[in-house]
Design a protein around this motif. Sequence first.
Motif, short mmCIF file in Angstrom:
data_model
loop_
_atom_site.label_atom_id
_atom_site.label_comp_id
_atom_site.label_asym_id
_atom_site.label_seq_id
_atom_site.Cartn_x
_atom_site.Cartn_y
_atom_site.Cartn_z
N GLN A 479 -10.79 -1.67 4.97
CA GLN A 479 -9.42 -1.20 5.15
C GLN A 479 -8.49 -2.36 5.53
O GLN A 479 -7.38 -2.49 5.00
CB GLN A 479 -9.38 -0.12 6.23
CG GLN A 479 -9.86 1.24 5.78
CD GLN A 479 -9.87 2.25 6.91
OE1 GLN A 479 -10.00 1.88 8.09
NE2 GLN A 479 -9.72 3.51 6.58
N LEU A 482 -7.86 -4.61 2.43
CA LEU A 482 -6.99 -3.99 1.44
C LEU A 482 -5.53 -3.99 1.90
O LEU A 482 -4.61 -4.26 1.11
CB LEU A 482 -7.47 -2.57 1.15
CG LEU A 482 -6.68 -1.80 0.08
CD1 LEU A 482 -6.67 -2.57 -1.23
CD2 LEU A 482 -7.28 -0.41 -0.12
N LEU A 495 -6.92 -6.02 -6.30
CA LEU A 495 -6.68 -4.70 -5.71
C LEU A 495 -7.69 -3.68 -6.23
O LEU A 495 -8.17 -2.82 -5.47
CB LEU A 495 -5.26 -4.24 -6.02
CG LEU A 495 -4.13 -5.01 -5.33
CD1 LEU A 495 -2.78 -4.46 -5.75
CD2 LEU A 495 -4.27 -4.93 -3.82
N LEU A 498 -10.97 -4.23 -4.39
CA LEU A 498 -10.94 -3.73 -3.01
C LEU A 498 -10.88 -2.21 -2.97
O LEU A 498 -11.46 -1.59 -2.06
CB LEU A 498 -9.72 -4.34 -2.29
CG LEU A 498 -9.79 -5.85 -2.04
CD1 LEU A 498 -8.49 -6.35 -1.44
CD2 LEU A 498 -10.94 -6.19 -1.10
N MET A 499 -10.21 -1.59 -3.92
CA MET A 499 -10.17 -0.13 -3.97
C MET A 499 -11.57 0.43 -4.22
O MET A 499 -11.98 1.44 -3.63
CB MET A 499 -9.21 0.33 -5.06
CG MET A 499 -7.74 0.32 -4.63
SD MET A 499 -7.40 1.64 -3.43
CE MET A 499 -5.64 1.47 -3.25
N LEU A 502 -13.48 0.11 -1.05
CA LEU A 502 -13.04 1.12 -0.08
C LEU A 502 -13.63 2.48 -0.43
O LEU A 502 -14.04 3.24 0.47
CB LEU A 502 -11.52 1.19 -0.06
CG LEU A 502 -10.91 2.25 0.85
CD1 LEU A 502 -11.27 1.99 2.31
CD2 LEU A 502 -9.40 2.30 0.70
N ARG A 550 -4.55 4.51 -5.23
CA ARG A 550 -4.94 3.63 -6.33
C ARG A 550 -3.89 3.68 -7.45
O ARG A 550 -3.51 2.65 -8.02
CB ARG A 550 -6.31 4.05 -6.87
CG ARG A 550 -6.85 3.12 -7.94
CD ARG A 550 -8.08 3.74 -8.59
NE ARG A 550 -9.19 3.87 -7.67
CZ ARG A 550 -10.14 2.95 -7.51
NH1 ARG A 550 -10.09 1.84 -8.22
NH2 ARG A 550 -11.12 3.15 -6.66
#
Length: 792
Positions: A479, A482, A495, A498-499, A502, A550
Amino acid sequence: MRLAWLSLAWERMWPALWQCTAVVGLLLALALFDLLPLLAGWLHALILAVGVAAFIWTLWRGLHRLRLPRHEEACRRLELDSGLDHRPLSSLEDSLATGARDRATVGLWEAHRLRLARQLSKLRVKWPRADLTKADPLAIRALVMMVLFIAVVVGHADWQDRLSRALQPRFAAAGGLPPSLDVWVNPPAYTAMAPLFLNPERPDELRLPVGSELLAQVHGGKKLPYLVIDGARTDFSELALESYKLTHEITAGESLSIQQSGRALASWPLTVLPDLPPTIEFAEPPSRTERASLRLEYEAEDDYGLAAVGAEIRRIDDLAADPILLEVALPGVGLRQSNASSYHDLTAHAWAGIAVEIVLTARDALGQTGKSDPFRSVLPERIFNHPVARALVELRKRLTLHPEQRLPVVQDLNALAERPDHFFHDTVVALSLFTASRRLINDSSAKAVAEVQQLMWDAALRIEEGELAIAERDLREIQKQLMEALAEGADEAELERLMDELQQAMDSFLDALAEQMRQQLAENEELQPLPPDAQLLERQDIQELLDKARELARNGARDAARDLLARLQEMLENLRAQPFANAMNQDLQDAQRMMRDLEHMMQRQQQLLDRSFERSRQRPGDEAAESQRRQQNQADSAAQEMLRRELGDLMRELGDALGDIPQPFGRAEREMRDARGALDRHLPGEAVPPQTRSLDQLQQGMQAMTNRFMEMFGAEPNRGTGNVGARSGQGLDPLGRNSTMGFREAIEGVRIPDEMELRRSRDILNELRRRRGERFRPPPELQYLDRLLRQF
C-alpha cells in the motif's frame, strides 16, 4: 472693462496665431499616429526641424502683426455689446471744460453724469467673435482639428511612449525599422509557474521568484544592448548581424531595464520574491489506529510547493539515541498546501510502547526545512492476547530500556523455553527462544540486542497470529509503495505491477483473516448474534473498490485513485480483526444513543432549511397569506430554538463522555442562533445561509464524534467496536459513517469520475498516444506530447 479687453485681444490673437497652432496640431498628429519612428533617422530629424522652424516663423509673424486693443477700444466694445447709445462710458470719463464755478452749470453736469451712471447696470460682454474667414479662407483649421482628433483616438492608450519616440530620432538603423525587443521570464522549475512574456509597452511591476531566468532578444540597432538591474550592467551576446541575446538569472533588484545606444528599450519596476521555508503542524494529535498503527494527520504549506514531508521521532528518556525518520507520502506533486494523514506501523520497532517526542518536518524544492512543535506521546504497541507472546514483548521492551541488563532477560527466556506446551510445542518458537538467549550471553555487541529483539518479535507474532501477521505486514508495505508511485507520477507499467501485487497481498490478508476468524469462532462456545443494523463487509466490496482504483489509474485520474486507496487504507486500519464482541457495555450504548439523537437533529434541521427556502421563494400575497407565513416563521423560530437547546444538551453529554466537545458543534449552535434571529424578523431568506452552514457543521461534528468514539472504544479489548465483516452501531461502516448504502459510503468524499468522464479521458489518452507514435510531427510537438503522457 477687463473682460471686454480680453475679448478683443482673443479676436485679434486667434487670427494672428492660428497658423502656429495648426503647425503644433500637425506635429502632435504625426506623433500620435507613431509615423515618425518608421522613417529614417535623418528624415525624422528633418521633419522635426522643419516643424519647429515653421512654428517659430508663424509665431513671430503672428506676434509681429498682432496689435493689442487700447482702452478706448475696450470701452467702445463694451458699449456696443451692452447696446448703449451716445457712448456713456466715454462721456463718464470726460471732465467739465468751463463753468466749474457756476453752480447751475455744475448741477447740470452732475445730473448728466448721474443719468449716464444709471445706464451702467446694463453693461455686459458678449462672447468673442474670431472671424477666420479672411485669415483661413480654405478652412485648413478644420482639417487639422479632424486629423488631430483621429490621432488622439488611435494613440491615446500609450500617448506618452509615442510622444517620446517622436522626439527621439534613431540614426543607428538608417532607413530600417527600429529595434524590436522580446523578453521572457522562466520561473524556477520548483515554483511550477508558467513562463511569463513581458510586454515592453506595459511597464507593470514584475514580481518574480528568486532564481528566475530572464531571456531577452533584440533585433536591430548597431550597438550592443545591455541589461541594467539597479545600476549593474550585463551586456548581450551577438547572435548574428544586428541580432542579440541575453540569459540572466535574477536574484535581487528593484528595477530592470534593457538599453541600447544610451536609450531604454523597455523598463519595469522589479520585486524579487524570496522562497520562504515551508510550515507544517499537527492537524490532530498523533493517535493509535485499531491495528496499532501510528496515525499522523498534518497541515503543511509552502509558497511554491512541497517536496517532501516526514516525521522525526526521538526517545524522551534518551535524546542522544538515533531518531526514527519516517517518510510521509504527499497526496500530489508540487502541492502548495497539503492536509492529509498517514499511517505507520511501528509496532515492530523496539521503541513501541515507549514515551517519545514527535516532530513533523516539511521540505521544499530548495532543501529548506520547516518543523512543527514537538508532540509528546507513546508509540503504539501491539496488544498480544497469548501470555507467551505478551511476555516476549515485555522482555523485548526491557532490553530497549536497559540493554545492559541481559542476565534477567536470559533467565526469563530459558523459563519460557522450558514450557513448550505454552506455545503449542512449536519448534520454530523454541529454536527462536534458545537462539535469543545464547546470543545475549555470547555476543556483547549492541548489534546483538537489536537482532535478538527482532527475533523475539517474530516469535511473538507467530505465537499470536501465525500467517496473518506476515500477510498484514506485506499488505501495508505494498500500500505504501503504490501510494508513493501514484504521487510521484510513475508510468503505467509500474502502476499495473503494483496493482497486481496489491491484489495478491489483499487476497492473502483476507484469507489469513478468515482463517483466524474460524479458529476464534471454534474456540468460542456462544456468541451473540449481530445487531440488525450491523454493517457487513464482503470480499466482493473490497474487490470492486480495487477494480475502480485500477481503472482510474489507467485513465489518468490518479488523484481520484490515490484518494480511493487512502480511504481503503483508512478503513483497514480502523477495522479490528476479532469476532463481534459479546455484550456492548453501557458506554457504547450511550454513544450509539447520542449518535441517533444527532442524526435525528440533522433530519429536523434539514426540514427547517427546506421550509425556510420554500417561503423565501414565495411572492408577497394578500394579508391572509402574509399572516399565515408570519405564523409559520414564528413556529419555525420556536422549533429552531428548541433544536439549538437540544444541541446544547448533547454537547454537555459529549463533554462528559469525551472530555471535550468537537468544535463544529459550537459553530453549529451559533449558526442556529443566527437562523432563529432571522426567523424572528420574518426573513426566511436570511435564515437559509445559517441553516445551511449549521447542517454542514453538524455533519462535520458527526464525523469528529464518530472518530473520537472509535478511538475510545477501540483502544481496549472486548469493547464491541466491530469485527471482520461487521460493524455495530446504527448502520455505521468501519469508518463510522451513517449510511444505508453499505460499503459504498467507505468512499464518501472521493470524487470518482462517472462513466462518460472516464470514456472521454480514455479517448484523449488514446489520441495522445496515437499522435506520439507519428514521428513526422515536429520535435517540439513530440516533446509536448511526452510531457502530457508523463502527466497522465
